[in-house]
Design an enzyme around this catalytic site. Structure first.
Site, PDB file in Angstrom:
ATOM      1  N   HIS A  88     -60.356 -16.922  25.634  1.00 47.52           N
ATOM      2  CA  HIS A  88     -59.400 -16.166  24.816  1.00 47.52           C
ATOM      3  C   HIS A  88     -58.538 -15.218  25.665  1.00 47.52           C
ATOM      4  O   HIS A  88     -58.238 -14.106  25.236  1.00 47.52           O
ATOM      5  CB  HIS A  88     -60.106 -15.387  23.708  1.00 47.52           C
ATOM      6  CG  HIS A  88     -60.463 -16.228  22.522  1.00 47.52           C
ATOM      7  ND1 HIS A  88     -60.935 -15.696  21.350  1.00 47.52           N
ATOM      8  CD2 HIS A  88     -60.417 -17.568  22.324  1.00 47.52           C
ATOM      9  CE1 HIS A  88     -61.174 -16.661  20.487  1.00 47.52           C
ATOM     10  NE2 HIS A  88     -60.869 -17.814  21.060  1.00 47.52           N
ATOM     11  N   GLU A 130     -66.029 -27.677  20.367  1.00 46.10           N
ATOM     12  CA  GLU A 130     -65.612 -26.275  20.453  1.00 46.10           C
ATOM     13  C   GLU A 130     -65.694 -25.777  21.886  1.00 46.10           C
ATOM     14  O   GLU A 130     -65.994 -26.524  22.809  1.00 46.10           O
ATOM     15  CB  GLU A 130     -66.491 -25.417  19.536  1.00 46.10           C
ATOM     16  CG  GLU A 130     -65.801 -24.968  18.266  1.00 46.10           C
ATOM     17  CD  GLU A 130     -64.599 -24.072  18.500  1.00 46.10           C
ATOM     18  OE1 GLU A 130     -64.397 -23.606  19.631  1.00 46.10           O
ATOM     19  OE2 GLU A 130     -63.852 -23.840  17.557  1.00 46.10           O
ATOM     20  N   HIS A 146     -59.701 -28.229  16.999  1.00 45.20           N
ATOM     21  CA  HIS A 146     -58.604 -27.410  16.476  1.00 45.20           C
ATOM     22  C   HIS A 146     -57.574 -27.185  17.573  1.00 45.20           C
ATOM     23  O   HIS A 146     -57.926 -27.026  18.745  1.00 45.20           O
ATOM     24  CB  HIS A 146     -59.111 -26.084  15.908  1.00 45.20           C
ATOM     25  CG  HIS A 146     -59.624 -25.110  16.922  1.00 45.20           C
ATOM     26  ND1 HIS A 146     -58.827 -24.177  17.542  1.00 45.20           N
ATOM     27  CD2 HIS A 146     -60.871 -24.911  17.425  1.00 45.20           C
ATOM     28  CE1 HIS A 146     -59.552 -23.438  18.368  1.00 45.20           C
ATOM     29  NE2 HIS A 146     -60.800 -23.861  18.320  1.00 45.20           N
ATOM     30  N   ASP A 162     -60.198 -23.770  24.636  1.00 42.70           N
ATOM     31  CA  ASP A 162     -60.427 -23.465  23.220  1.00 42.70           C
ATOM     32  C   ASP A 162     -59.117 -23.614  22.443  1.00 42.70           C
ATOM     33  O   ASP A 162     -58.422 -22.643  22.218  1.00 42.70           O
ATOM     34  CB  ASP A 162     -60.972 -22.046  23.080  1.00 42.70           C
ATOM     35  CG  ASP A 162     -61.386 -21.718  21.655  1.00 42.70           C
ATOM     36  OD1 ASP A 162     -61.678 -22.646  20.889  1.00 42.70           O
ATOM     37  OD2 ASP A 162     -61.390 -20.528  21.307  1.00 42.70           O
ATOM     38  N   GLU A 222     -58.402 -22.757  12.986  1.00 37.60           N
ATOM     39  CA  GLU A 222     -59.811 -22.408  13.226  1.00 37.60           C
ATOM     40  C   GLU A 222     -59.940 -20.971  13.691  1.00 37.60           C
ATOM     41  O   GLU A 222     -60.873 -20.258  13.301  1.00 37.60           O
ATOM     42  CB  GLU A 222     -60.411 -23.350  14.269  1.00 37.60           C
ATOM     43  CG  GLU A 222     -61.929 -23.220  14.432  1.00 37.60           C
ATOM     44  CD  GLU A 222     -62.347 -22.162  15.455  1.00 37.60           C
ATOM     45  OE1 GLU A 222     -63.549 -21.842  15.517  1.00 37.60           O
ATOM     46  OE2 GLU A 222     -61.478 -21.652  16.192  1.00 37.60           O
ATOM     47  N   GLU A 223     -59.009 -20.535  14.528  1.00 36.04           N
ATOM     48  CA  GLU A 223     -59.077 -19.167  15.038  1.00 36.04           C
ATOM     49  C   GLU A 223     -58.887 -18.137  13.927  1.00 36.04           C
ATOM     50  O   GLU A 223     -59.250 -16.980  14.092  1.00 36.04           O
ATOM     51  CB  GLU A 223     -58.034 -18.951  16.140  1.00 36.04           C
ATOM     52  CG  GLU A 223     -58.226 -19.803  17.378  1.00 36.04           C
ATOM     53  CD  GLU A 223     -59.513 -19.492  18.126  1.00 36.04           C
ATOM     54  OE1 GLU A 223     -60.219 -18.530  17.744  1.00 36.04           O
ATOM     55  OE2 GLU A 223     -59.829 -20.209  19.084  1.00 36.04           O
TER      56      GLU A 223
END
Length: 943
Positions: free
Chosen positions: A372, A296, A223, A235, A269-270
């Site tokens: 993140h 991932e 993603h 990510d 995806e998030e």
């Protein structure tokens, strides 16, 4: 030297002891060898009557290292003493065991740093993949609905895919590109459970197949979207960069593929796995997909680990083990992840649950402290990480698209696999049914070994069984007391206000909790040795406590195997290798005791299971330590960390316990551990270990979320009952704002909020249903917000159905991210709605949460639900039959910032990572009265 012994026992003095050991000795005559060996095989712990207890008293001037002790005894006074047996010196024992543990821990870390084993084949170009990574991340954060995600990144990916298509057009493959923008809805039991609705999110699907087409497809998924506050290099931009280069390598092959591959670059995806759901449930290619690989991240860089496979379909694991050039996999990780202990989920779940296809889930897990956050940048990902991931994915895909099993995977569907790697050098995989047989065979061998000892002539009458049971009780009681003691220390640290001191200084936790746990266990066993086993031969105690460890691991092996857990291979290793080692060294131990040769070979026999278990311990701490920084305000991190450290010590010490009985003393070891604990406790109590770090080379940021919001509450008549505005602050770790207040005094407990149970989700704009994780939050008054595109929330109709429910239809027009909260009042219940599969799911204590997002040019969102009114109103509850609330979240563009947010953000220290955005929250009370009008009420909620 004076020798105290009863007249009936002849003792021969041996003047010198081995300088590295203390001897446990009893001379014997040559004619008694056979009888002595029979006695030595009798491992039952026999008590010595006080009248025949033997002790050596040191003569004046005798060195302690020369001290010898006769622990031999016999219930028969005519029986001659036995052979001299050795006991380890305390210092040597401590050096051997600590050196063994440190050496294995060093091997684990060395293997983790060795990203690529051998020379790359040249098929995968990590340099080109890095260029893709840097280009994707250069646009910054890419939340769903933003230009960065929907336009800039999509255009770059399409441009690179087109370049590959043009350059390989003359080859044996055909490359087809499809940009999908699906709309859909589903329910998921993640974070307690909620329903998701998405509208026109973006997927880029690329199909690579032979020129004459393919009927069976392999899916590779990544993603390119991110959370709103991170450039998302790990990510998950690096995975998309790897996939672009894998696509390039496969498309340039001169040999045509047997099957096709779909490379899915998904753009949502998030937003809780929305785009993958859109592909697998709506795209025409999805029907031909037989298996998938999902890439991932739960950290930044390092090695990508296989942590989920299946369900069933063991041929996928076999393909990975056979083809991966740098294997890194663990079925333990799979079973832990799928247990729900780790609050995370991936697209694997969507393909498994909604597509009914098996797959392999890989993720980067190292350095989750900056996952993140703004620190997840391309420069933190080593080229070696990209190379190994690319080598593995390319090799596995090449293997699968030439496999006949992909064409008819249902034939090979049944069964699970036990899989793990050894320091990343070699991967091991075998069917779970074979594992079950092996496990029971090893367990049977263990119990047979113990039963044989119990059946020896000297052990009849249940003496050995009773001694084994008592010793097992001592060990288990010691574990319980140790864990309780360490948890008391953790509680004291929490009460002193120094939680998470180890967040930046990990080994401080090992020194504090590890020293406490190790010292307590050694103390308990030493007390047992000196008080309970006062006159028992020490070598026999050492043998007995080895048997206890074997028994406990054997029981855990049987229990895990009976539960059908593939992770049972761990206790299998922890039983098989020590048992084999013990049997091989039995003669050495019988004739010489705890000699240096015995001790060294014994530790060598433990090396393989221990190094693997220490790798698993590393994985646990690598995952759970960062998670404590984002697990909310309700989970006490000291309890978690202290428990993990103690459990690790308990497991690692299991086969070391018998060494406590093979050394003369443990006083200096206890003194060293006690001193370490006291010093560390004082240092921690003095606040010398600050939890967070703003060091750009190794940041450990504190996560804090700020929403500048305006809340509006309407009564049953549609009138505004109250309105306020402020900056709503959430800390997602246990320390809350303890360390923030000194820097920003206005953020303190005087502005702490309280949950209004009569309002949906306490009356605050939760982006996700995580209020159970963070019950401590703060509300700093601020001017109202005025977003340029305010939400429009309309009740289009309300009517009573013929079956007695009230059906209400709404329309919503707003930003790309919104949350809908429904709270039926007491006695009322939702019966059906237009979302998901039509049945309202995941009632969160009487509330329902709907997560909404859209891409570009999305139409107005229209939904309806039916509610069964209460038979009689609740006089103590809110008016009406249901409370409906809508919150908006402005994650990008001009609406994301306000002057008040900018002002407070500048006050945060460098070690904090504040994420901020603008939001609104609007709540309505709705009664049961019906109307024939299609436009009962209209609310245009401009600020």
């Amino acid at each position: 030297m004076r020798i105290h012994a009863p007249p009936s026992l002849s003792v021969r003095f041996v003047p010198h002891c081995d300088p590295s050991v203390v001897r446990e000795k009893s001379p014997r005559g040559a004619a008694d060898v056979e009888l002595t060996e029979k006695m030595e095989s009798d491992a039952a712990v026999r008590r010595i009557k006080p009248l025949v207890t033997h002790r050596y008293a040191a003569q004046d001037g005798e060195r302690p290292s020369d001290r010898c002790e006769d622990n031999g005894y016999s219930d028969d006074p005519k029986r001659k003493p036995e052979v001299r047996l050795l006991l380890l010196r305390e210092g040597l024992a401590a050096a051997l065991l600590s050196g063994f543990v440190l050496l294995l821990w060093g091997l684990v870390h060395l293997s983790l740093q060795q990203l690529v084993i051998g020379k790359p084949s040249g098929e995968f170009n990590a340099g080109r993949a890095r260029q893709h990574l840097e280009k994707i991340t250069s646009v910054g954060p890419r939340p769903v609905g933003s230009q960065e995600n929907e336009v800039l990144t999509v255009n770059y990916l399409l441009e690179q895919i087109e370049n590959i298509r043009v350059r390989t057009a003359a080859g044996p493959h055909r490359l087809t590109v499809d940009v999908q923008r699906p709309t859909g809805s589903f329910s998921i039991d993640f974070l307690g459970g909620f329903t998701s609705f998405y509208d026109r999110v973006t997927n880029i699907a690329v199909k690579l197949e032979p020129k004459d087409g393919a009927q069976h497809l392999m899916l590779a998924n990544c993603h390119f979207d991110t959370v709103a506050n991170s450039p998302g290099a790990s990510d998950d931009a690096v995975s998309c960069a790897v996939m672009l280069e894998v696509l390039h390598a496969l498309a340039n092959q001169s040999t045509p593929l047997h099957h096709g591959v779909v490379f899915l670059f998904n753009g949502a995806e998030e937003n809780i796995l929305q785009a993958s759901h859109g592909f697998i449930t709506q795209h025409p290619w999805a029907k031909l997909v037989r298996a998938f690989i999902n890439l991932e991240a739960a950290g930044v860089g390092g090695k990508e680990v296989v942590f989920q496979t299946g369900p069933e379909n063991p041929w996928l694991v076999q393909a990975y083990v056979h083809a991966a050039k740098h294997p890194f996999a663990s079925v333990v990780g799979q079973e832990v992840f799928q247990s729900g202990v780790i609050p995370s989920d991936t697209d694997f779940r969507i393909y498994r649950d909604f597509g009914n296809i098996p797959g392999i889930d890989l993720a980067f897990i190292e350095n989750g402290f900056i996952y993140h956050t703004k620190y997840d940048t391309a420069n933190r990902i080593l080229t070696g990480s990209i190379q190994r991931a690319g080598d593995n994915i390319l090799a596995v895909l090449k293997h699968l698209v030439t496999s006949e099993k992909l064409a008819d995977s249902s034939e090979y569907r049944h069964g699970n696999m036990v899989f793990f790697d050894l320091l990343g050098v070699v991967a091991v995989a075998y069917p779970a049914r074979i594992g079950t047989i092996v496990n029971y065979m090893v367990a049977s061998a263990t119990f047979l070994y113990l039963a044989k000892k119990a059946s020896l002539p000297g052990n009849r009458g249940g003496r050995y069984v009773w001694d084994l049971a008592c010793a097992t009780g001592v060990v288990v009681l010691g574990w319980f007391v140790t864990l309780l003691s360490v948890l008391i220390v953790a509680l004291l640290i929490t009460l002193l206000g120094h939680s998470m001191f180890w967040y930046t200084h990990f080994y401080a936790a090992i020194c504090l909790y590890g020293a406490a746990a190790t010292g307590k266990m050694i103390l308990i066993q030493t007390l047992a040795k000196n008080l309970y086993y006062g006159g028992v031969r020490l070598v026999e105690l050492g043998s007995l406590y080895f048997d206890v460890s074997l028994l406990l691991w054997g029981c855990s092996l049987v229990w895990l195997t009976q539960r059908g857990l593939c992770s049972a291979y761990v206790p299998m290793l922890m039983v098989a290798f020590p048992l084999i080692t013990r049997l091989l060294l039995m003669k050495e131990f019988k004739h010489r005791g705890a000699s240096l040769k015995y001790s060294g070979l014994y530790l060598l026999g433990l090396a393989l299971p221990y190094v693997h278990f220490m790798f698993l311990i590393w994985v646990v701490f690598e995952i759970f330590t960062p998670i404590m920084g984002r697990s909310g305000t309700e989970i006490p991190p000291e309890v978690v960390m202290a428990s993990l450290v103690t459990l690790a010590i308990i497991v690692l010490s299991s086969y070391f316990l018998h060494f406590i009985y093979l050394v003369r003393s443990t006083k200096w070891i206890l003194a060293a551990l006690g001193s370490t604990f006291v010093v560390m406790f004082l240092l921690v109590s003095a606040g010398l270990f600050f939890p967070y770090s703003g060091n750009p080379n190794s940041p450990r940021p504190k996560r804090i979320f700020l929403q500048h919001t305006t809340r509006t509450f309407h009564n049953l008549q549609g009138q505004v009952e109250s309105r306020d505005s402020g900056i709503w602050i959430n800390s997602f770790d246990f320390t809350a704002v303890q360390h923030i207040t000194p820097h920003i005094p206005e953020i303190n407990d005087s502005i702490r909020t309280h949950c209004r149970e009569d309002r949906p989700f306490c009356g605050y704009p939760w982006f996700l249903p995580v209020k159970f994780l963070s019950r401590k939050n703060w509300y700093l008054p601020a001017p109202k917000v005025s977003p340029g595109s305010p939400v429009e929330f309309n009740l289009l109709s309300k009517e009573v159905t013929s079956w007695g429910t009230v059906k209400m239809t709404f329309s919503v027009n707003g930003p790309s991210h919104m949350s809908l909260y429904l709270m039926p009042h007491r006695g009322a219940s939702l019966s059906t709605w237009s979302l998901g599969d039509g049945t309202p799911q995941f009632d969160l204590n009487g509330e329902y949460f709907v997560f909404y997002s859209h891409g570009l040019d999305a139409p107005t969102w229209t939904f309806w639900f039916e509610i069964q009114p209460p038979t009689e109103p609740d006089p103590a509850g809110p008016e009406g039959m249901i409370s409906v609330a809508i919150s908006t979240h402005y994650f990008f563009g001009e609406d994301r910032r306000t002057a008040q947010l900018e002002e407070i953000l500048h006050k945060f220290p460098t070690w904090a990572f504040p994420s901020s955005w603008v939001s609104t929250y609007d709540m309505y009370r709705i009664g049961a009265q019906a109307t024939t009008s299609l436009m009962l009420t209209t609310r245009i909620l401009a600020a």
